[in-house]
Design an enzyme around this catalytic site. Structure first.
Site, mmCIF file in Angstrom:
data_model
loop_
_atom_site.group_PDB
_atom_site.id
_atom_site.type_symbol
_atom_site.label_atom_id
_atom_site.label_comp_id
_atom_site.label_asym_id
_atom_site.label_seq_id
_atom_site.Cartn_x
_atom_site.Cartn_y
_atom_site.Cartn_z
ATOM 1 N N THR A 145 -1.615 3.040 4.095
ATOM 2 C CA THR A 145 -0.865 4.472 4.268
ATOM 3 C C THR A 145 0.164 4.492 5.484
ATOM 4 O O THR A 145 -0.475 4.333 6.497
ATOM 5 C CB THR A 145 -1.743 5.567 4.184
ATOM 6 O OG1 THR A 145 -2.416 5.451 2.807
ATOM 7 C CG2 THR A 145 -1.212 6.958 4.321
ATOM 8 N N THR A 200 -5.373 7.823 8.137
ATOM 9 C CA THR A 200 -5.254 6.461 7.192
ATOM 10 C C THR A 200 -6.747 6.210 6.801
ATOM 11 O O THR A 200 -7.603 6.484 7.672
ATOM 12 C CB THR A 200 -4.546 5.373 7.596
ATOM 13 O OG1 THR A 200 -4.528 4.299 6.606
ATOM 14 C CG2 THR A 200 -5.022 4.855 9.014
ATOM 15 N N GLY A 201 -7.135 5.617 5.739
ATOM 16 C CA GLY A 201 -8.485 4.925 5.520
ATOM 17 C C GLY A 201 -9.127 5.542 4.211
ATOM 18 O O GLY A 201 -8.065 6.207 3.426
ATOM 19 N N THR A 207 1.562 7.041 0.463
ATOM 20 C CA THR A 207 0.577 5.841 0.133
ATOM 21 C C THR A 207 0.689 5.616 -1.606
ATOM 22 O O THR A 207 0.985 6.688 -2.232
ATOM 23 C CB THR A 207 -0.833 6.331 0.631
ATOM 24 O OG1 THR A 207 -1.429 4.933 0.321
ATOM 25 C CG2 THR A 207 -1.251 7.334 -0.269
ATOM 26 N N ARG A 249 -7.073 9.033 -9.940
ATOM 27 C CA ARG A 249 -7.651 9.546 -8.437
ATOM 28 C C ARG A 249 -6.566 10.080 -7.463
ATOM 29 O O ARG A 249 -5.551 9.273 -7.416
ATOM 30 C CB ARG A 249 -8.259 8.332 -8.041
ATOM 31 C CG ARG A 249 -9.202 8.361 -6.584
ATOM 32 C CD ARG A 249 -8.129 7.795 -5.436
ATOM 33 N NE ARG A 249 -8.765 7.719 -4.031
ATOM 34 C CZ ARG A 249 -8.159 7.410 -3.148
ATOM 35 N NH1 ARG A 249 -6.972 7.217 -3.078
ATOM 36 N NH2 ARG A 249 -8.937 7.554 -1.868
ATOM 37 N N SER A 262 0.975 -1.239 0.168
ATOM 38 C CA SER A 262 0.061 -0.012 -0.029
ATOM 39 C C SER A 262 0.775 1.194 0.006
ATOM 40 O O SER A 262 0.453 2.387 -0.114
ATOM 41 C CB SER A 262 -0.847 -0.027 1.182
ATOM 42 O OG SER A 262 -0.133 -0.275 2.513
HETATM 43 N N1 ASP Z 1 -5.988 7.190 2.574
HETATM 44 C C1 ASP Z 1 -5.633 6.515 1.427
HETATM 45 C C2 ASP Z 1 -6.315 6.957 0.347
HETATM 46 O O1 ASP Z 1 -7.256 7.110 0.367
HETATM 47 C C3 ASP Z 1 -5.439 5.064 1.600
HETATM 48 C C4 ASP Z 1 -5.502 4.209 2.781
HETATM 49 O O2 ASP Z 1 -4.899 4.933 3.953
HETATM 50 O O3 ASP Z 1 -5.676 3.204 3.079
HETATM 51 O O4 ASP Z 1 -5.549 7.149 -0.677
#
Ligand code: ASP
Length: 333
Positions: free
Chosen positions: A192, A243-244, A210, A220, A89
């Site tokens: 991330t 993160t997320g 990330t 994106r 990731s």
């Molecule tokens: N926040 C990151 C994104 O949306 C992905 C992640 O942290 O899982 O690209």
């Protein structure tokens, strides 16, 4: 310290009194909380997201142990997962977008309030170092896509292939499965990396990097490279990183919100909880959604909270590096 505090409070009050009507004076003076004047943490600290944060923390802590600066520590720290092909990731080995291209988002923020960011960058092993160069060598904050790549190549970064055999195989499997467009976050402890460090003089810096959501739509950009969303640092107050699911972090500017709540006197833990609660109240929370925040204030107090269970973070303090479970708001459905 107490004298300096009351002097600063009085002089701020006087300057507001001179120029603002009464109702604004009250609003302005309420914001001058003691959190703005917390004594700095008593030693270096590093906090970062997920289990890959452990190795990143070690690298950051090694910089701080040599009396290095927080800014160097955060860059060196996140370079570890960026270069690790087993972290799917971040950087090398990151899962690609829907077209099979690995595209990277990263940002860095310094104690002096400067920031640099790259979005949708391809072919560069260390996007965080390009983000730092954007901050230090250009008048800009964000460079994107082809322009970011050109800037990197013009400044001595080498073009490299980031798509590993494993990531390619996972992408091919996803395509073979019908390639329904549904970007995926992987919550098995490798997402991330957001990392925040406090150095020996109490300065705070942060970095976030990330490859974004797996199989995302080409073009994106998530929250991670956006200052205030994926990361925010205010050296007087503290810092937060996310993160997320980036789209909802972007729509609620979580990291900035957390730092502002801390500025107004809230602890990092309560501020992270508040940011998650606010998010749950203001966006549609679907059954696969996860968001996690970590934060630290000037005094070295920390916070961590997630929308759902399973979010882990790594904390380095007093020579000890440990992986901890964050609290959460909702059960998985
Ligand atoms: N926040 C990151 C994104 O949306 C992905 C992640 O942290 O899982 O690209």
């Amino acid at each position: 310290m107490a004298n300096r505090r009351s002097f600063l409070k009085k002089s701020l009050l006087l300057s507001f009194t001179a120029i603002l009507p009464f109702k604004f004076i009250r609003a302005a003076t309420r914001e001058i909380s003691d959190s703005n004047f917390l004594s700095p943490a008593s030693g270096p600290m590093v906090i970062s997201t997920w289990s890959h944060g452990l190795a990143a923390n070690e690298a950051a802590a090694a910089v701080l142990a040599e009396n290095g600066k927080a800014l160097d520590a955060v860059e060196k720290g996140v370079m570890v997962p960026e270069a690790d092909p087993n972290v799917t990731s971040v950087g090398l080995g990151g899962l690609p977008d829907a077209d099979g291209n690995v595209t990277l988002d990263a940002c860095i923020m310094a104690p002096n309030g400067k920031a640099g960011s790259v979005t949708y960058l391809q072919h560069i092993l260390h996007p965080i170092s390009v983000a730092r160069m954007v901050m230090e060598k250009t008048p800009h904050v964000i460079l994107s896509g082809e322009g970011a790549l050109k800037f990197a190549l013009d400044n001595g970064f080498e073009k490299t292939s980031l798509l590993t055999e494993n990531a390619k195989a996972q992408w091919e499997k996803w395509k073979a499965s019908g390639a329904r467009y549904a970007p995926q976050a992987n919550w098995e402890n490798h997402d991330t990396i957001g990392l925040i460090a406090i150095d020996n003089v109490g300065d705070i810096a942060g970095a976030c990097t990330t490859s974004g959501m797996a199989f995302k739509h080409p073009g994106r950009v998530g929250d991670s490279p956006i200052i205030g969303a994926g990361l925010f640092v205010d050296n007087k107050v503290g810092a937060a990183t996310a993160t997320g699911e980036g789209e909802v972090v972007l729509r609620t500017l979580g990291s900035f919100l957390i730092v502002e709540l801390m500025r107004n006197g809230m602890s990092p833990q309560l501020a992270c909880e508040k940011a998650i609660t606010r998010l749950a109240e203001s966006v549609h929370v679907h059954k696969n959604m996860q968001v996690g925040y970590i934060a630290i204030n000037k005094a070295g107090e920390i916070g961590a909270f997630a929308l759902r269970s399973g979010f882990q973070y790594a904390l380095y303090q007093n020579g000890e590096n440990q992986l901890l479970n964050a609290g959460f708001l909702l059960p998985w459905e």
